[in-house]
Scaffold this active site. Sequence first.
Site, PDB file in Angstrom:
ATOM      1  N   LYS A  39       0.831  -1.209   0.000  1.00 35.44           N
ATOM      2  CA  LYS A  39       0.000   0.000   0.000  1.00 35.44           C
ATOM      3  C   LYS A  39       0.864   1.257   0.000  1.00 35.44           C
ATOM      4  CE  LYS A  39      -2.449   1.602   3.657  1.00 35.44           C
ATOM      5  NZ  LYS A  39      -2.367   3.089   3.722  1.00 35.44           N
ATOM      6  N   ASP A  66      -3.423   4.182  -2.204  1.00 33.78           N
ATOM      7  CA  ASP A  66      -4.409   4.628  -1.214  1.00 33.78           C
ATOM      8  C   ASP A  66      -4.344   6.148  -1.063  1.00 33.78           C
ATOM      9  OD1 ASP A  66      -6.302   4.629   0.810  1.00 33.78           O
ATOM     10  OD2 ASP A  66      -4.821   4.200   2.381  1.00 33.78           O
ATOM     11  N   LYS A  68      -7.314   8.052  -1.664  1.00 34.55           N
ATOM     12  CA  LYS A  68      -8.672   8.466  -1.271  1.00 34.55           C
ATOM     13  C   LYS A  68      -9.154   9.683  -2.054  1.00 34.55           C
ATOM     14  CE  LYS A  68      -8.081   6.678   3.447  1.00 34.55           C
ATOM     15  NZ  LYS A  68      -6.639   6.354   3.413  1.00 34.55           N
ATOM     16  N   ASP A  71     -13.259  14.563  -5.319  1.00 36.51           N
ATOM     17  CA  ASP A  71     -13.326  15.825  -6.045  1.00 36.51           C
ATOM     18  C   ASP A  71     -14.520  15.727  -6.988  1.00 36.51           C
ATOM     19  OD1 ASP A  71     -12.604  18.318  -7.333  1.00 36.51           O
ATOM     20  OD2 ASP A  71     -10.531  17.948  -6.706  1.00 36.51           O
ATOM     21  N   THR A 126     -11.726   5.566   9.799  1.00 41.20           N
ATOM     22  CA  THR A 126     -11.701   4.804  11.053  1.00 41.20           C
ATOM     23  C   THR A 126     -11.307   5.651  12.259  1.00 41.20           C
ATOM     24  OG1 THR A 126      -9.469   4.058  10.492  1.00 41.20           O
ATOM     25  CG2 THR A 126     -11.284   2.571   9.958  1.00 41.20           C
ATOM     26  N   ARG A 220       2.512  -0.785  10.912  1.00 36.00           N
ATOM     27  CA  ARG A 220       3.568  -0.752  11.935  1.00 36.00           C
ATOM     28  C   ARG A 220       3.939  -2.098  12.551  1.00 36.00           C
ATOM     29  NH1 ARG A 220       1.303   4.114  15.479  1.00 36.00           N
ATOM     30  NH2 ARG A 220      -0.617   3.152  14.726  1.00 36.00           N
TER      31      ARG A 220
END
Length: 246
Positions: A39, A66, A68, A71, A126, A220
Site C-alpha cells: 500500500k 491509497d 482516497k 473531487d 476509522t 507498523r
Amino acid sequence: MHSVQNHHATQLIVALDFSRADRALEFVEELSDLPVIFKVGLQLFLAGGPELVRELVHRKKRVFLDLKFHDIPRTVSQAVRQAALMHVEMMTIHLLGGSQMVKAIAEELADIPLLRPKILGVSVLTSFDDVRWAEVTKSMTGHAVDVAESVTGLVANTIGHGLDGVVCSALELSSIKSRYPNLFTVVPGIRMSSDLDDQARVTTPAIAHEMGADAIVMGRPITRSDRPKEVVQAVLRDLSLTRVSA
C-alpha cells in the site's frame, strides 16, 4: 456463533508507511517472494511520486494506491485513469463523492478494461467514533447520524455504479458482508494478538479472516519489526486458515 462462509484466504496488504522512497524499496525487497500487496499512501506518494509506483510495478509488486480521491467527477475519473495506466491493482476513493463520481470512474475506465484497478470506497474514516461523526453529520444536515448508518447509506448509494469494494472497520464488516456478499472488503487497523490491550478497538488477522474479510491492512506491526519477514509469514499462516465456529 454461526459457521463462517469463508472459502479463500484473506489477502495481506502491507502499508509502506515510510517518508523516503529508498527505504520503502529496501523494505519491499526484504519481503521478496512473499504473496503480499503493498500500500502506497499519501506520505510515501508525496515522497516518491509516480516514479516510485512505477518502480514497484516494474519489480512485479502488487500495488494498492491509497490516495482516497474526492473531487468533482471529471477530476477524479481523470486521476483514476492515470493510476490505472500505472498498472496499480487497487485504489481508494471517498464515497462522499457520490454516485455520479463513481459512475464517471467506471465510464472513464471502460475503454481500458485490462488495466482497470479495483475501485475501493472509503465511507467513514476509522478515526471517527459515533460522537465525532455526529458532530460532522449534524453540521452538514442538522441531524446526528451514527457511523454504522452512514457507512451503510454511502455504500448503498454507490454500489450499483461500478464500485468493486470498500475499506471498512471490523465493526462494519459483518453487516456489509451480509448485505453485499460479493463486495471486496478491506479491513485496516489489524494488530498481532500480542499487541492488543483490553481497550483496543482493533482486531487480529485470524479474527478478520474468520469474519470474512477479503483483505487486511497492516503497517507498523510489520514495518517496525526487527524481523518483518517472520511477522508476515506468521500473518499469512493465520489468513490461510479455514476456521469454522460451532
